[in-house]
Design a protein around this motif. Structure first.
Motif, PDB file in Angstrom:
ATOM      1  N   TYR A   1      20.929  37.423  27.907  1.00  0.00           N
ATOM      2  CA  TYR A   1      19.810  36.487  27.807  1.00  0.00           C
ATOM      3  C   TYR A   1      20.328  35.078  28.075  1.00  0.00           C
ATOM      4  CZ  TYR A   1      17.013  40.101  25.441  1.00  0.00           C
ATOM      5  OH  TYR A   1      16.319  41.245  25.129  1.00  0.00           O
ATOM      6  N   PRO A   2      19.495  34.215  28.641  1.00  0.00           N
ATOM      7  CA  PRO A   2      19.911  32.815  28.812  1.00  0.00           C
ATOM      8  C   PRO A   2      20.015  32.114  27.468  1.00  0.00           C
ATOM      9  CG  PRO A   2      17.618  33.099  29.448  1.00  0.00           C
ATOM     10  CD  PRO A   2      18.161  34.477  29.211  1.00  0.00           C
TER      11      PRO A   2
ATOM     12  N   HIS B   1      13.322  30.379  21.834  1.00  0.00           N
ATOM     13  CA  HIS B   1      12.138  30.156  22.675  1.00  0.00           C
ATOM     14  C   HIS B   1      11.107  31.263  22.443  1.00  0.00           C
ATOM     15  CE1 HIS B   1       9.713  30.584  26.378  1.00  0.00           C
ATOM     16  NE2 HIS B   1       9.713  29.259  26.334  1.00  0.00           N
ATOM     17  N   GLU B   2      11.561  32.506  22.349  1.00  0.00           N
ATOM     18  CA  GLU B   2      10.658  33.625  22.115  1.00  0.00           C
ATOM     19  C   GLU B   2       9.913  33.456  20.785  1.00  0.00           C
ATOM     20  OE1 GLU B   2       9.188  37.588  23.270  1.00  0.00           O
ATOM     21  OE2 GLU B   2      10.280  35.992  24.331  1.00  0.00           O
TER      22      GLU B   2
ATOM     23  N   LEU C   1      23.331  35.919  19.083  1.00  0.00           N
ATOM     24  CA  LEU C   1      22.465  35.291  20.076  1.00  0.00           C
ATOM     25  C   LEU C   1      21.826  34.017  19.529  1.00  0.00           C
ATOM     26  CD1 LEU C   1      21.533  35.805  22.984  1.00  0.00           C
ATOM     27  CD2 LEU C   1      19.520  36.950  22.060  1.00  0.00           C
ATOM     28  N   ALA C   2      21.584  33.970  18.232  1.00  0.00           N
ATOM     29  CA  ALA C   2      20.988  32.766  17.637  1.00  0.00           C
ATOM     30  C   ALA C   2      21.917  31.570  17.761  1.00  0.00           C
ATOM     31  CB  ALA C   2      20.656  33.029  16.172  1.00  0.00           C
ATOM     32  N   GLY C   3      23.222  31.805  17.634  1.00  0.00           N
ATOM     33  CA  GLY C   3      24.188  30.725  17.795  1.00  0.00           C
ATOM     34  C   GLY C   3      23.906  29.548  16.869  1.00  0.00           C
ATOM     35  N   GLU C   4      23.823  28.364  17.439  1.00  0.00           N
ATOM     36  CA  GLU C   4      23.618  27.154  16.644  1.00  0.00           C
ATOM     37  C   GLU C   4      22.240  27.091  15.999  1.00  0.00           C
ATOM     38  OE1 GLU C   4      24.391  23.883  19.216  1.00  0.00           O
ATOM     39  OE2 GLU C   4      26.559  24.237  19.317  1.00  0.00           O
ATOM     40  N   ASP C   5      21.321  27.933  16.449  1.00  0.00           N
ATOM     41  CA  ASP C   5      19.971  27.951  15.872  1.00  0.00           C
ATOM     42  C   ASP C   5      19.878  28.823  14.611  1.00  0.00           C
ATOM     43  OD1 ASP C   5      18.972  26.308  17.876  1.00  0.00           O
ATOM     44  OD2 ASP C   5      18.454  28.004  19.169  1.00  0.00           O
TER      45      ASP C   5
END
Length: 255
Positions: free
Chosen positions: A169-170, A176-177, A200-204
């Protein structure tokens, strides 16, 4: 219950069925697969395990992909699978095996290793001096089953049939989803599914960790809490029925 707007993270084909079930209950969901199933090539050792399938007093199948791929492999060497004790962690996996004529035992409550280990039928199957158990699974996982069965005196082998990878995924696609569809709940079906969500969440992740997170077992709940997840709901199963029961019990937050 229909105030929930959920992110579904199962493999794509499983998300399709779950989306339909949730829609029937008036629940919006958005499919965002975080697990991709890749069948592994059959090794000489695996071929030997399947040829000697009748030597195991119990065969445990831990997932739907393991059931499908395992049956495909078994059919190459056995016109009819041996009729020793067959066990599955969840009812959906059992249904796949039963559709091929097998008699399968699975927990009535709780789609997890702990529930299966408590079943008297499994303990009876391994109550013999030379007990051998075969666990059909993906690469890695379900170590608790092997540890507890070994403690009970059984010799345990794995038949690993597939790998689970994170689809590409970008950057920022997950957040965003969630924003695009105004989602208020996250659903994961396994420990690796949660690990991929966190990755995938990373910094979020600090922001996403405040969302309701529906998980299939106490083990995955502990994993999530250890990373800072604040609102974890243990569904005590990965089935659609278990998720729906949890959604009925916990009211959706206001959007």
């Amino acid at each position: 219950m229909n105030g929930w707007r959920l992110l579904l993270t199962r493999p794509a084909d499983e998300n399709t069925a779950l989306t339909a079930t949730l829609a029937e209950a008036g629940i919006f969901s958005s499919a965002f697969p975080l697990l991709e199933i890749e069948a592994m090539p059959v090794s000489v050792a695996q071929r030997s395990q399947v040829l000697g399938l009748d030597q195991y007093c119990a065969v445990i199948v831990v997932s739907k992909p393991a059931a499908r791929l395992g049956l495909d492999l078994i059919r190459r060497f056995w016109p009819q699978p041996p009729l020793q004790g067959w066990f599955s962690v969840g009812a959906a996996t059992a249904q796949i095996l039963e559709s091929h004529g097998l008699s399968v035992t699975c927990p009535a409550v709780g789609d997890d290793s702990e529930a299966l280990l408590q079943m008297p039928q499994l303990r009876a199957a391994i109550n013999r001096p030379d007990a051998r158990v075969l666990i059909m699974r993906g690469e890695g996982g379900r170590e608790l089953l092997s540890e507890r069965l070994t403690e009970l005196g059984a010799s345990v082998e794995y038949l690993e049939l597939y790998r689970r990878s994170l689809p590409e995924y970008p950057a920022g696609a997950l957040s965003h989803e969630i924003r695009e569809h105004r989602l208020n709940g996250l659903v994961v079906s396994s420990g690796q599914g949660f690990e991929h969500l966190r990755q995938l969440a990373g910094e979020d992740w600090p922001q996403l960790s405040r969302m309701a997170l529906f998980v299939p077992s106490p083990r995955v709940a502990e994993m999530a809490k250890a990373t800072g997840a604040r609102n974890v709901v243990d569904c005590r199963g990965a089935s659609a029925a278990a998720l729906l029961a949890a959604l009925r019990e916990y009211p959706a937050p206001a959007l």
